[in-house]
Design a protein around this motif. Structure first.
Motif, PDB file in Angstrom:
ATOM      1  N   LYS A   1      -2.271  -7.246  26.432  1.00 14.08           N
ATOM      2  CA  LYS A   1      -1.252  -7.662  27.146  1.00 14.08           C
ATOM      3  C   LYS A   1      -0.110  -6.519  27.258  1.00 14.08           C
ATOM      4  CE  LYS A   1      -1.218 -12.530  26.180  1.00 14.08           C
ATOM      5  NZ  LYS A   1      -0.356 -13.612  26.011  1.00 14.08           N
ATOM      6  N   MET A   2      -0.716  -5.321  27.794  1.00 16.44           N
ATOM      7  CA  MET A   2       0.047  -4.164  28.160  1.00 16.44           C
ATOM      8  C   MET A   2      -0.407  -3.749  29.522  1.00 16.44           C
ATOM      9  SD  MET A   2      -0.314  -2.242  24.270  1.00 16.44           S
ATOM     10  CE  MET A   2       1.113  -1.118  24.754  1.00 16.44           C
ATOM     11  N   TRP A   3       0.562  -2.767  29.825  1.00 19.35           N
ATOM     12  CA  TRP A   3       0.196  -2.264  31.241  1.00 19.35           C
ATOM     13  C   TRP A   3       0.664  -0.608  31.162  1.00 19.35           C
ATOM     14  CZ3 TRP A   3       3.966  -0.118  34.383  1.00 19.35           C
ATOM     15  CH2 TRP A   3       5.391  -0.395  34.320  1.00 19.35           C
TER      16      TRP A   3
ATOM     17  N   TYR B   1       4.052  -8.678  29.236  1.00 14.26           N
ATOM     18  CA  TYR B   1       3.179  -7.645  29.221  1.00 14.26           C
ATOM     19  C   TYR B   1       3.872  -6.293  28.724  1.00 14.26           C
ATOM     20  CZ  TYR B   1      -1.330  -9.525  30.612  1.00 14.26           C
ATOM     21  OH  TYR B   1      -2.383 -10.243  30.687  1.00 14.26           O
ATOM     22  N   LYS B   2       3.621  -5.622  27.792  1.00 17.16           N
ATOM     23  CA  LYS B   2       4.685  -4.530  27.505  1.00 17.16           C
ATOM     24  C   LYS B   2       4.091  -3.141  28.038  1.00 17.16           C
ATOM     25  CE  LYS B   2       6.392  -6.530  23.365  1.00 17.16           C
ATOM     26  NZ  LYS B   2       6.409  -6.464  21.739  1.00 17.16           N
ATOM     27  N   LYS B   3       4.768  -2.319  28.341  1.00 12.57           N
ATOM     28  CA  LYS B   3       4.394  -0.861  28.805  1.00 12.57           C
ATOM     29  C   LYS B   3       3.918  -0.033  27.912  1.00 12.57           C
ATOM     30  CE  LYS B   3       5.906   2.990  31.856  1.00 12.57           C
ATOM     31  NZ  LYS B   3       6.912   3.463  32.758  1.00 12.57           N
ATOM     32  N   PHE B   4       2.683   0.629  28.180  1.00 15.69           N
ATOM     33  CA  PHE B   4       2.153   1.216  27.159  1.00 15.69           C
ATOM     34  C   PHE B   4       2.890   2.855  27.250  1.00 15.69           C
ATOM     35  CE2 PHE B   4      -1.247   4.679  26.195  1.00 15.69           C
ATOM     36  CZ  PHE B   4      -1.106   4.570  24.705  1.00 15.69           C
ATOM     37  N   GLU B   5       3.524   3.287  26.299  1.00 14.51           N
ATOM     38  CA  GLU B   5       4.172   4.673  26.083  1.00 14.51           C
ATOM     39  C   GLU B   5       3.169   5.439  25.681  1.00 14.51           C
ATOM     40  OE1 GLU B   5       6.520   5.024  27.877  1.00 14.51           O
ATOM     41  OE2 GLU B   5       7.443   2.926  27.988  1.00 14.51           O
ATOM     42  N   GLU B   6       3.032   6.681  26.383  1.00 16.01           N
ATOM     43  CA  GLU B   6       1.942   7.812  25.853  1.00 16.01           C
ATOM     44  C   GLU B   6       2.807   8.729  24.734  1.00 16.01           C
ATOM     45  OE1 GLU B   6       0.395   9.922  28.924  1.00 16.01           O
ATOM     46  OE2 GLU B   6      -0.650   8.366  30.051  1.00 16.01           O
TER      47      GLU B   6
END
Length: 214
Positions: free
Chosen positions: A82-84, A209-214
């Motif tokens: 559940k990430m983007w 959905y949570k944003k994937f942070e690099e």
């Protein structure tokens, strides 16, 4: 003045590819390479969603790409986590040698759509890909999407070497072979085309959905 003319030409070309009569619906296809995976395009231009199904369960969508052909942005969804994230196109692929493009006189119907065979051959890379391309269908999303995606697989790279296609033409079957042995390396096969009205929600990031942070 020249800047205005340039902007007008760019707008006209974009309108040509993304016309009002473009296809809307779902296109399912299988990808064969060592094993078989199912994929599906959901199309409502200028939006395209590519669903990639689990290898062990063709009803379970593992991940999706969301393409906005107007803004040139690609978002990647991981449904299990559940990430983007924002998908960044990498540098252009490098091709060794020259690609020879051959439009054959061979035709056949795939899913009741008449297709013409194009062959793209690269002797130095020892690869030949046969594309059976629709003569009609208004699939104007395909070329801009593939160009935006900038994939490095030979199926995508070689297809972009075909320069005389009309807007709306799309391969419904493509087979990659090794020239020296005739061995099939990969195969893309369209198995279903369904014209259907799609919801706008199909092309946005799902709630939660949570944003994937690099």
């Amino acid at each position: 003045m020249y800047k205005k003319i340039f902007i007008y030409l760019c707008f006209s070309i974009n309108t040509l590819f993304l016309g009002q009569n473009s296809f809307e619906g779902k296109i399912e296809f299988l990808y064969y390479k060592n094993d078989t995976t199912k994929n599906a395009y959901l199309v409502k231009e200028p939006f395209v969603r590519l669903d990639q199904y689990s290898k062990n369960n063709t009803e379970n969508i593992e991940g999706s790409y969301l393409f906005n052909l107007n803004t040139k942005q690609i978002q990647l969804l991981s449904h299990k986590r559940k990430m983007w994230s924002i998908h960044k196109s990498s540098v252009p692929p490098v091709i060794k040698g020259e690609c020879e493009v051959i439009k054959t006189s061979n035709t056949k119907k795939i899913l009741n759509i008449l297709c013409t065979e194009y062959i793209v051959r690269n002797k130095q890379e020892d690869i030949e890909i046969s594309y059976w391309i629709s003569n009609s269908g208004n699939y104007s999303f395909f070329y801009p999407m593939l160009n935006l995606w900038n994939r490095k697989d030979k199926q995508s790279v070689y297809f972009l070497k075909i320069t005389d296609l009309k807007p709306g033409m799309m391969p419904l079957l493509s087979i990659e072979k090794q020239i020296s042995t005739g061995k099939i390396i990969s195969k893309l096969e369209t198995i279903k085309i369904e014209k259907v009205k799609l919801k706008d929600d199909d092309f946005i990031i799902p709630k939660g959905y949570k944003k994937f942070e690099e």
